[in-house]
Design a protein around this motif. Structure first.
Motif, short mmCIF file in Angstrom:
data_model
loop_
_atom_site.label_atom_id
_atom_site.label_comp_id
_atom_site.label_asym_id
_atom_site.label_seq_id
_atom_site.Cartn_x
_atom_site.Cartn_y
_atom_site.Cartn_z
N THR A 150 -21.64 -42.74 -0.18
CA THR A 150 -21.42 -41.29 -0.09
C THR A 150 -20.89 -40.91 1.28
OG1 THR A 150 -23.18 -40.92 -1.69
CG2 THR A 150 -22.52 -39.04 -0.36
N ALA A 151 -21.46 -41.48 2.33
CA ALA A 151 -20.99 -41.17 3.68
C ALA A 151 -19.54 -41.60 3.88
CB ALA A 151 -21.89 -41.84 4.70
N VAL A 152 -19.17 -42.76 3.33
CA VAL A 152 -17.78 -43.23 3.45
C VAL A 152 -16.84 -42.30 2.70
CG1 VAL A 152 -16.19 -45.10 2.84
CG2 VAL A 152 -18.39 -45.63 3.89
N VAL A 153 -17.21 -41.89 1.50
CA VAL A 153 -16.37 -40.99 0.70
C VAL A 153 -16.17 -39.66 1.44
CG1 VAL A 153 -16.27 -39.62 -1.43
CG2 VAL A 153 -16.88 -42.04 -1.53
N VAL A 154 -17.26 -39.11 1.95
CA VAL A 154 -17.17 -37.85 2.69
C VAL A 154 -16.33 -38.04 3.95
CG1 VAL A 154 -18.51 -36.15 4.01
CG2 VAL A 154 -19.29 -36.90 1.76
N GLY A 155 -16.53 -39.17 4.64
CA GLY A 155 -15.75 -39.45 5.84
C GLY A 155 -14.26 -39.58 5.55
N LEU A 156 -13.93 -40.25 4.45
CA LEU A 156 -12.52 -40.39 4.08
C LEU A 156 -11.90 -39.04 3.72
CD1 LEU A 156 -12.65 -43.63 1.91
CD2 LEU A 156 -11.60 -43.38 4.16
N ARG A 157 -12.69 -38.20 3.11
CA ARG A 157 -12.17 -36.90 2.65
C ARG A 157 -12.07 -35.90 3.79
NH1 ARG A 157 -9.55 -33.25 1.12
NH2 ARG A 157 -10.08 -31.76 -0.49
N PHE A 158 -13.08 -35.85 4.65
CA PHE A 158 -13.15 -34.80 5.66
C PHE A 158 -13.15 -35.33 7.09
CE2 PHE A 158 -15.51 -33.21 1.93
CZ PHE A 158 -14.69 -32.14 1.61
N GLY A 159 -12.89 -36.61 7.28
CA GLY A 159 -13.02 -37.26 8.58
C GLY A 159 -12.17 -36.68 9.69
N GLU A 160 -11.03 -36.15 9.38
CA GLU A 160 -10.14 -35.62 10.42
C GLU A 160 -10.37 -34.13 10.69
OE1 GLU A 160 -8.28 -37.56 12.31
OE2 GLU A 160 -9.14 -39.20 11.15
N SER A 161 -11.34 -33.55 10.05
CA SER A 161 -11.63 -32.13 10.24
C SER A 161 -12.09 -31.86 11.67
CB SER A 161 -12.72 -31.70 9.25
OG SER A 161 -13.21 -30.43 9.58
N ARG A 162 -11.64 -30.75 12.23
CA ARG A 162 -12.05 -30.37 13.59
C ARG A 162 -13.55 -30.10 13.66
NH1 ARG A 162 -7.99 -27.47 17.14
NH2 ARG A 162 -9.93 -26.65 17.93
N VAL A 163 -14.11 -29.64 12.57
CA VAL A 163 -15.54 -29.32 12.53
C VAL A 163 -16.38 -30.58 12.76
CG1 VAL A 163 -17.39 -28.44 11.05
CG2 VAL A 163 -15.13 -27.38 10.98
N LEU A 164 -15.86 -31.73 12.33
CA LEU A 164 -16.61 -32.98 12.45
C LEU A 164 -16.35 -33.72 13.76
CD1 LEU A 164 -16.29 -34.33 8.82
CD2 LEU A 164 -18.21 -33.13 9.87
N ARG A 165 -15.64 -33.11 14.68
CA ARG A 165 -15.36 -33.76 15.95
C ARG A 165 -16.64 -34.20 16.68
NH1 ARG A 165 -11.08 -30.77 19.36
NH2 ARG A 165 -9.80 -31.50 17.65
N PRO A 166 -17.69 -33.35 16.74
CA PRO A 166 -18.93 -33.82 17.40
C PRO A 166 -19.56 -35.02 16.69
CG PRO A 166 -18.97 -31.44 17.12
CD PRO A 166 -17.78 -31.95 16.37
N LEU A 167 -19.46 -35.05 15.37
CA LEU A 167 -20.01 -36.18 14.62
C LEU A 167 -19.23 -37.46 14.91
CD1 LEU A 167 -22.20 -36.94 12.61
CD2 LEU A 167 -20.60 -36.40 10.78
N ARG A 168 -17.91 -37.36 15.02
CA ARG A 168 -17.10 -38.53 15.36
C ARG A 168 -17.46 -39.03 16.75
NH1 ARG A 168 -13.07 -35.49 12.93
NH2 ARG A 168 -12.15 -34.93 14.92
N PHE A 169 -17.69 -38.12 17.68
CA PHE A 169 -18.11 -38.50 19.04
C PHE A 169 -19.43 -39.27 18.98
CE2 PHE A 169 -20.76 -37.60 22.72
CZ PHE A 169 -19.99 -38.16 23.73
N MET A 170 -20.39 -38.75 18.21
CA MET A 170 -21.69 -39.43 18.08
C MET A 170 -21.51 -40.82 17.49
SD MET A 170 -24.23 -37.67 19.24
CE MET A 170 -25.67 -38.21 18.36
N GLY A 171 -20.62 -40.97 16.53
CA GLY A 171 -20.38 -42.27 15.93
C GLY A 171 -19.81 -43.27 16.93
N ARG A 172 -18.88 -42.79 17.77
CA ARG A 172 -18.30 -43.69 18.77
C ARG A 172 -19.31 -44.06 19.84
NH1 ARG A 172 -14.16 -40.08 18.34
NH2 ARG A 172 -14.74 -39.07 20.26
N GLU A 173 -20.20 -43.15 20.17
CA GLU A 173 -21.14 -43.35 21.27
C GLU A 173 -22.56 -43.61 20.77
OE1 GLU A 173 -19.86 -43.57 24.23
OE2 GLU A 173 -17.89 -42.92 23.52
N SER A 174 -22.73 -44.02 19.53
CA SER A 174 -24.06 -44.10 18.93
C SER A 174 -24.98 -45.09 19.63
CB SER A 174 -23.96 -44.43 17.45
OG SER A 174 -23.36 -45.69 17.26
#
Length: 151
Positions: free
Chosen positions: A99-123
């Protein structure tokens, strides 16, 4: 360390027995070790070969299974079932990952998810900092030693 020793063996030959060993153990720390080992080995199986897993998670059956797993996890948590580091929870976790991969593929480039992408890179850094902060700031009062309370 196990991954280094098992480089010449398929990750599946390490991951599946690890889930089996997890099912046989009583101690939570030991179960945690083997269950996390299994997921780590599954991750190494797909590292660098993401085309097949991405095709898989885009199928309707995988999406339904993923949503069902997330719903099941929420229901189990609401009724108080402890599914923490037990072998039977592995399919539920896999469904959550799908489910997380599907959501990430669908909405991964959204500006709203920028903080989440940062957390993923710096986890890893976040995890290590949180461990140190937890140990120093929110230490268990019973482990902290004597206090001057009541003197």
């Amino acid at each position: 360390m196990v991954a280094l020793l098992a480089q010449r063996v398929s990750a599946l030959w390490v991951a599946l027995p690890a889930v089996g060993v997890c099912a046989l153990l009583d101690a939570e720390n030991a179960r945690r070790f083997f269950l996390l080992m299994a997921f780590f080995m599954f991750g190494t199986m797909f590292a660098g070969r993401l085309d097949a897993p991405i095709r898989l998670v885009r199928t309707p059956a995988a999406r339904v299974a993923g949503v069902a797993a997330v719903v099941l996890a929420v229901v189990l948590a609401c009724v108080g079932v402890n599914a923490r580091y037990v072998a039977w929870s592995a399919p539920i976790v896999c469904g959550g990952i799908v489910t997380a991969v599907v959501v990430g593929l669908r909405f991964g480039e959204s500006r709203v998810l920028r903080p989440l992408r940062f957390m993923g890179r710096e986890s890893l850094a976040m995890y290590l900092v949180h461990c140190v902060a937890r140990q120093t700031l929110w230490q268990d009062p019973l482990l902290a030693g004597p206090t001057l309370e009541g003197v």
